[in-house]
Write a protein that holds these residues in place. Structure first.
Motif, short mmCIF file in Angstrom:
data_model
loop_
_atom_site.label_atom_id
_atom_site.label_comp_id
_atom_site.label_asym_id
_atom_site.label_seq_id
_atom_site.Cartn_x
_atom_site.Cartn_y
_atom_site.Cartn_z
N ILE A 90 0.88 -1.17 0.00
CA ILE A 90 0.00 0.00 0.00
C ILE A 90 0.92 1.22 0.00
CG2 ILE A 90 -1.75 1.30 1.25
CD1 ILE A 90 -2.57 -1.40 2.55
N VAL A 91 0.77 2.05 -1.01
CA VAL A 91 1.59 3.25 -1.14
C VAL A 91 0.69 4.45 -0.89
CG1 VAL A 91 3.10 4.57 -2.65
CG2 VAL A 91 2.99 2.07 -2.87
N SER A 92 1.05 5.24 0.10
CA SER A 92 0.30 6.46 0.42
C SER A 92 1.16 7.66 0.04
CB SER A 92 -0.03 6.48 1.90
OG SER A 92 -0.71 7.67 2.23
N LEU A 93 0.66 8.43 -0.93
CA LEU A 93 1.35 9.65 -1.35
C LEU A 93 0.74 10.83 -0.63
CD1 LEU A 93 1.26 7.65 -3.95
CD2 LEU A 93 1.97 9.68 -5.18
N LEU A 116 -1.05 22.52 -4.81
CA LEU A 116 -1.82 21.79 -5.81
C LEU A 116 -1.60 22.32 -7.23
CD1 LEU A 116 -5.24 21.06 -4.08
CD2 LEU A 116 -3.42 19.45 -4.66
N GLY A 117 -1.34 23.60 -7.36
CA GLY A 117 -1.06 24.16 -8.67
C GLY A 117 0.15 23.50 -9.32
N ALA A 118 1.19 23.24 -8.53
CA ALA A 118 2.38 22.55 -9.04
C ALA A 118 2.06 21.09 -9.36
CB ALA A 118 3.51 22.65 -8.03
N VAL A 119 1.29 20.45 -8.49
CA VAL A 119 0.89 19.05 -8.71
C VAL A 119 0.08 18.95 -10.00
CG1 VAL A 119 -0.53 17.16 -7.81
CG2 VAL A 119 0.94 18.47 -6.25
N ASP A 120 -0.87 19.85 -10.18
CA ASP A 120 -1.76 19.79 -11.35
C ASP A 120 -1.00 19.87 -12.67
OD1 ASP A 120 -3.99 19.46 -9.78
OD2 ASP A 120 -4.59 21.58 -9.86
N PRO A 180 -9.92 14.69 1.80
CA PRO A 180 -9.65 15.79 0.89
C PRO A 180 -8.39 15.53 0.06
CG PRO A 180 -9.05 16.42 3.12
CD PRO A 180 -9.71 15.06 3.21
N ARG A 181 -8.21 16.31 -0.97
CA ARG A 181 -7.16 16.09 -1.97
C ARG A 181 -5.79 16.49 -1.42
NH1 ARG A 181 -6.22 18.98 -7.61
NH2 ARG A 181 -4.65 17.53 -8.38
N THR A 182 -5.21 15.58 -0.64
CA THR A 182 -3.89 15.80 -0.06
C THR A 182 -2.85 14.84 -0.62
OG1 THR A 182 -4.41 14.30 1.76
CG2 THR A 182 -4.86 16.66 2.11
N GLY A 183 -3.26 13.96 -1.53
CA GLY A 183 -2.36 12.96 -2.10
C GLY A 183 -3.16 11.84 -2.72
N LEU A 189 7.17 16.41 -5.65
CA LEU A 189 5.84 16.93 -5.36
C LEU A 189 5.13 16.16 -4.26
CD1 LEU A 189 4.63 17.41 -9.06
CD2 LEU A 189 5.54 19.15 -7.50
N ALA A 190 5.62 14.94 -3.95
CA ALA A 190 4.94 14.09 -2.97
C ALA A 190 5.94 13.27 -2.17
CB ALA A 190 3.96 13.15 -3.67
N GLU A 191 5.54 12.94 -0.96
CA GLU A 191 6.26 11.98 -0.13
C GLU A 191 5.52 10.65 -0.24
OE1 GLU A 191 8.09 14.81 3.35
OE2 GLU A 191 6.20 13.78 3.76
#
Length: 96
Positions: free
Chosen positions: A3-6, A12-16, A43-46, A73-75
Protein backbone atom coordinates in the motif's frame (compact mmCIF):
# COMPACT_ATOMS: atom_id res chain seq x y z
CA UNK A 1 1.54 -6.56 -1.86
CA UNK A 2 2.15 -2.95 -0.98
CA UNK A 3 0.00 0.00 0.00
CA UNK A 4 1.59 3.25 -1.14
CA UNK A 5 0.30 6.46 0.42
CA UNK A 6 1.35 9.65 -1.35
CA UNK A 7 1.14 12.98 0.43
CA UNK A 8 1.60 16.15 -1.57
CA UNK A 9 4.42 18.37 -0.34
CA UNK A 10 3.94 21.02 -3.04
CA UNK A 11 1.01 23.33 -3.77
CA UNK A 12 -1.82 21.79 -5.81
CA UNK A 13 -1.06 24.16 -8.67
CA UNK A 14 2.38 22.55 -9.04
CA UNK A 15 0.89 19.05 -8.71
CA UNK A 16 -1.76 19.79 -11.35
CA UNK A 17 0.92 20.64 -13.92
CA UNK A 18 2.10 17.02 -13.81
CA UNK A 19 -1.28 15.23 -13.64
CA UNK A 20 -1.27 14.20 -17.34
CA UNK A 21 2.24 12.75 -17.04
CA UNK A 22 1.33 11.05 -13.74
CA UNK A 23 -1.76 9.46 -15.34
CA UNK A 24 0.40 8.15 -18.21
CA UNK A 25 2.80 6.70 -15.62
CA UNK A 26 -0.10 5.01 -13.80
CA UNK A 27 -1.47 3.62 -17.10
CA UNK A 28 1.91 2.04 -17.85
CA UNK A 29 2.15 0.47 -14.39
CA UNK A 30 -1.35 -0.99 -14.78
CA UNK A 31 -0.40 -2.30 -18.23
CA UNK A 32 2.63 -4.04 -16.72
CA UNK A 33 0.50 -5.52 -13.92
CA UNK A 34 2.28 -3.67 -11.11
CA UNK A 35 -0.67 -1.59 -9.87
CA UNK A 36 -4.08 -3.02 -8.95
CA UNK A 37 -5.92 0.01 -7.57
CA UNK A 38 -5.25 3.72 -7.17
CA UNK A 39 -7.04 6.94 -6.42
CA UNK A 40 -6.80 10.32 -4.80
CA UNK A 41 -7.33 11.03 -1.14
CA UNK A 42 -10.32 13.06 0.00
CA UNK A 43 -9.65 15.79 0.89
CA UNK A 44 -7.16 16.09 -1.97
CA UNK A 45 -3.89 15.80 -0.06
CA UNK A 46 -2.36 12.96 -2.10
CA UNK A 47 -3.26 9.50 -3.29
CA UNK A 48 -3.09 5.77 -2.59
CA UNK A 49 -1.81 2.93 -4.77
CA UNK A 50 -2.17 -0.82 -4.23
CA UNK A 51 0.82 -2.47 -5.88
CA UNK A 52 1.65 -6.12 -6.48
CA UNK A 53 5.34 -6.42 -7.27
CA UNK A 54 7.94 -9.00 -6.26
CA UNK A 55 9.91 -6.87 -3.79
CA UNK A 56 10.24 -3.54 -2.06
CA UNK A 57 13.32 -2.72 -4.12
CA UNK A 58 11.35 -3.35 -7.34
CA UNK A 59 8.60 -1.07 -6.03
CA UNK A 60 11.12 1.63 -5.15
CA UNK A 61 12.44 1.51 -8.74
CA UNK A 62 8.88 1.81 -10.09
CA UNK A 63 7.98 4.71 -7.78
CA UNK A 64 11.14 6.57 -8.79
CA UNK A 65 9.64 6.79 -12.31
CA UNK A 66 6.59 8.72 -11.07
CA UNK A 67 6.74 12.37 -12.13
CA UNK A 68 5.43 13.33 -8.68
CA UNK A 69 8.56 11.67 -7.23
CA UNK A 70 10.91 13.08 -9.86
CA UNK A 71 9.60 16.62 -9.35
CA UNK A 72 9.59 16.30 -5.53
CA UNK A 73 5.84 16.93 -5.36
CA UNK A 74 4.94 14.09 -2.97
CA UNK A 75 6.26 11.98 -0.13
CA UNK A 76 5.68 8.22 -0.28
CA UNK A 77 4.85 5.98 2.67
CA UNK A 78 4.99 2.27 1.79
CA UNK A 79 3.42 -0.52 3.84
CA UNK A 80 3.91 -4.14 2.86
CA UNK A 81 1.02 -6.47 3.61
CA UNK A 82 0.42 -10.18 3.13
CA UNK A 83 -3.30 -10.49 2.34
CA UNK A 84 -4.95 -13.46 4.03
CA UNK A 85 -8.63 -12.63 3.61
CA UNK A 86 -10.64 -10.75 1.00
CA UNK A 87 -14.00 -10.31 -0.62
CA UNK A 88 -14.78 -12.67 -3.48
CA UNK A 89 -14.09 -9.87 -5.95
CA UNK A 90 -10.51 -9.50 -4.68
CA UNK A 91 -9.71 -13.18 -4.11
CA UNK A 92 -7.02 -13.12 -6.80
CA UNK A 93 -4.93 -10.86 -4.54
CA UNK A 94 -4.61 -13.44 -1.76
CA UNK A 95 -1.15 -14.95 -1.70
CA UNK A 96 -1.03 -18.73 -1.62
Amino acid sequence: MFIVSLTYIAPLGAVDQFIPEHVAYLDEQYRQGHFQLSGRKEPRTGGVIIATVESRSALDDILAQDPFYRENLAEYEVTEIIPTKSSEALASLIEG
